[in-house]
Enzyme design. Structure first.
Site, short mmCIF file in Angstrom:
data_model
loop_
_atom_site.label_atom_id
_atom_site.label_comp_id
_atom_site.label_asym_id
_atom_site.label_seq_id
_atom_site.Cartn_x
_atom_site.Cartn_y
_atom_site.Cartn_z
N SER A 9 0.85 -1.19 0.00
CA SER A 9 0.00 0.00 0.00
C SER A 9 0.89 1.23 0.00
CB SER A 9 -0.91 0.00 1.23
OG SER A 9 -1.70 1.16 1.20
N HIS A 34 -1.23 -1.07 -4.35
CA HIS A 34 -2.49 -0.52 -3.83
C HIS A 34 -2.33 0.98 -3.61
CE1 HIS A 34 -6.29 -0.86 -1.55
NE2 HIS A 34 -5.75 -0.01 -0.68
N ASP A 36 -4.21 4.51 -2.31
CA ASP A 36 -5.29 4.97 -1.45
C ASP A 36 -5.68 6.41 -1.76
OD1 ASP A 36 -5.90 2.80 0.38
OD2 ASP A 36 -3.80 2.99 0.99
N MET A 38 -8.13 9.38 -0.78
CA MET A 38 -8.98 9.83 0.33
C MET A 38 -9.40 11.27 0.09
SD MET A 38 -6.95 8.29 3.57
CE MET A 38 -6.13 6.68 3.52
N HIS A 67 -8.02 2.38 -4.63
CA HIS A 67 -9.04 2.28 -3.58
C HIS A 67 -9.62 3.67 -3.35
CE1 HIS A 67 -9.64 1.40 1.05
NE2 HIS A 67 -10.80 1.56 0.43
N MET A 69 -11.63 6.00 -1.45
CA MET A 69 -12.33 6.30 -0.18
C MET A 69 -12.93 7.68 -0.34
SD MET A 69 -9.46 4.75 2.35
CE MET A 69 -8.27 4.69 1.03
N MET A 140 -12.38 -4.00 4.81
CA MET A 140 -11.54 -3.11 5.61
C MET A 140 -11.41 -3.73 6.99
SD MET A 140 -10.71 -0.83 3.48
CE MET A 140 -9.63 -0.03 4.68
N PHE A 146 -6.31 6.00 7.62
CA PHE A 146 -4.91 6.14 8.02
C PHE A 146 -4.21 4.79 7.97
CE2 PHE A 146 -7.41 9.39 10.05
CZ PHE A 146 -6.71 10.54 9.72
N GLY A 147 -2.92 4.82 7.67
CA GLY A 147 -2.10 3.62 7.78
C GLY A 147 -1.73 3.39 9.23
N GLY A 148 -1.20 2.22 9.51
CA GLY A 148 -0.62 1.95 10.82
C GLY A 148 -1.61 1.71 11.96
N ASP A 174 -7.64 -5.13 4.00
CA ASP A 174 -6.89 -3.86 4.02
C ASP A 174 -6.97 -3.27 5.42
OD1 ASP A 174 -5.63 -1.48 3.40
OD2 ASP A 174 -7.24 -0.72 2.12
N GLY A 175 -5.80 -3.16 6.05
CA GLY A 175 -5.74 -2.50 7.36
C GLY A 175 -5.16 -3.42 8.43
N GLY A 196 0.55 -1.98 4.16
CA GLY A 196 1.23 -0.69 4.13
C GLY A 196 2.41 -0.65 5.07
N SER A 197 2.16 -0.27 6.32
CA SER A 197 3.29 -0.04 7.23
C SER A 197 4.11 -1.31 7.45
CB SER A 197 2.79 0.55 8.55
OG SER A 197 1.65 -0.12 8.99
C1 DX5 Z 1 -6.30 2.70 5.18
C2 DX5 Z 1 -5.88 2.37 3.78
C3 DX5 Z 1 -4.87 1.29 3.73
C4 DX5 Z 1 -3.58 1.61 4.43
C5 DX5 Z 1 -3.24 0.36 5.19
O1 DX5 Z 1 -7.44 3.44 5.20
O2 DX5 Z 1 -6.99 1.96 2.99
O3 DX5 Z 1 -4.62 0.80 2.41
O4 DX5 Z 1 -2.50 1.96 3.62
O5 DX5 Z 1 -2.15 0.62 5.99
P1 DX5 Z 1 -1.60 -0.43 7.05
O6 DX5 Z 1 -1.22 -1.67 6.30
O7 DX5 Z 1 -0.45 0.29 7.66
O8 DX5 Z 1 -2.72 -0.70 8.04
ZN ZN Z 2 -6.58 0.98 1.00
#
Ligand code: DX5
Ligand code: ZN
Length: 215
Positions: A9, A34, A36, A38, A67, A69, A140, A146-148, A174-175, A196-197
């Protein structure tokens, strides 16, 4: 179950070195990235638009899984497709039951693969009718934005119920997807792992992908 794939991601990538990050994902063995999007409305954060997707498209030949959002994604589907998105995932909550069929048709007509995303508190059974019409469904496993964030285990039974009903569907999560949660979601029936993270922090990204895709 379709093949397992890790989708880095890019939200967790270093955007000051975007081209290098994209090349490093490919070198590590990723086949799908991927992205994101937003809108600061459907989710509290604001990230990237078609302009950046177009820049990514110029620097990688990997499949771009976008994706959305965002509220009213229909307004932007064609722009994201023109920018080079290979798959476009829209949130069922943002579209609603009455307009979902039209939105799915719009993504298909654009030439992109179509995905449906569901928030952690959305009941998939209400949307099973639409799962038959799309290329992928994405659960989800955090509240998007947010990531992490920490993985929400309450989503797991929903993944299992969906896999039981749709044996061939690409089911994406995802998440909070990381080395600890990947075996759980694969056991539940997910085969596409957005990461992602955990992926970008891993010292051995190639090893991470090889391990997960071999489970
Ligand atoms: C969150 C995003 C994810 C995000 C996931 O709203 O849709 O794609 O990058 O990040 P991690 O893997 O760090 O939870
Ligand atoms: Zn995503």
């Amino acid at each position: 179950m379709p093949p397992i794939r890790v989708l880095p991601s890019l939200l967790s990538a270093d955007f000051a070195r975007l081209a290098e990050e994209l090349a490093a994902c490919k070198a590590a063995g990723a086949s799908i990235l991927h992205v994101d999007v937003m809108d600061a409305h459907f989710v509290p954060n604001l990230t990237i638009g078609p302009f950046i997707v177009e820049a990514m498209r110029r620097s990688t030949d990997l499949h771009l899984d976008v994706h959305l959002m965002m509220t009213d994604p229909q307004k932007y589907i064609d722009d994201f497709r023109k920018a080079g998105s290979d798959a476009i995932t829209i949130h069922v909550e943002a579209v609603g039951q009455r307009t979902l069929q039209a939105a799915i048709d719009q993504v298909k007509a654009s030439g992109a693969k179509v995905g449906l995303a569901l928030n952690p508190d959305t009941d998939p059974e209400l949307w099973f009718w639409a799962f038959e019409k799309v290329d992928l469904v994405m659960f989800m496993t955090v509240y998007p934005g947010f990531g992490g964030q920490a993985f929400i285990p309450q989503v797991r039974p929903r993944i299992r119920a969906t896999r039981a009903k749709f044996p061939k569907l690409d089911i994406q999560v995802d998440g909070g997807i990381a080395r600890e949660t990947i075996p759980q979601v694969i056991a539940d029936g997910a085969n596409r792992l957005v990461c992602g993270s955990a992926y970008f922090k891993d010292k051995d990204r190639a090893g991470f992908i090889r391990w997960a895709e071999g489970l």
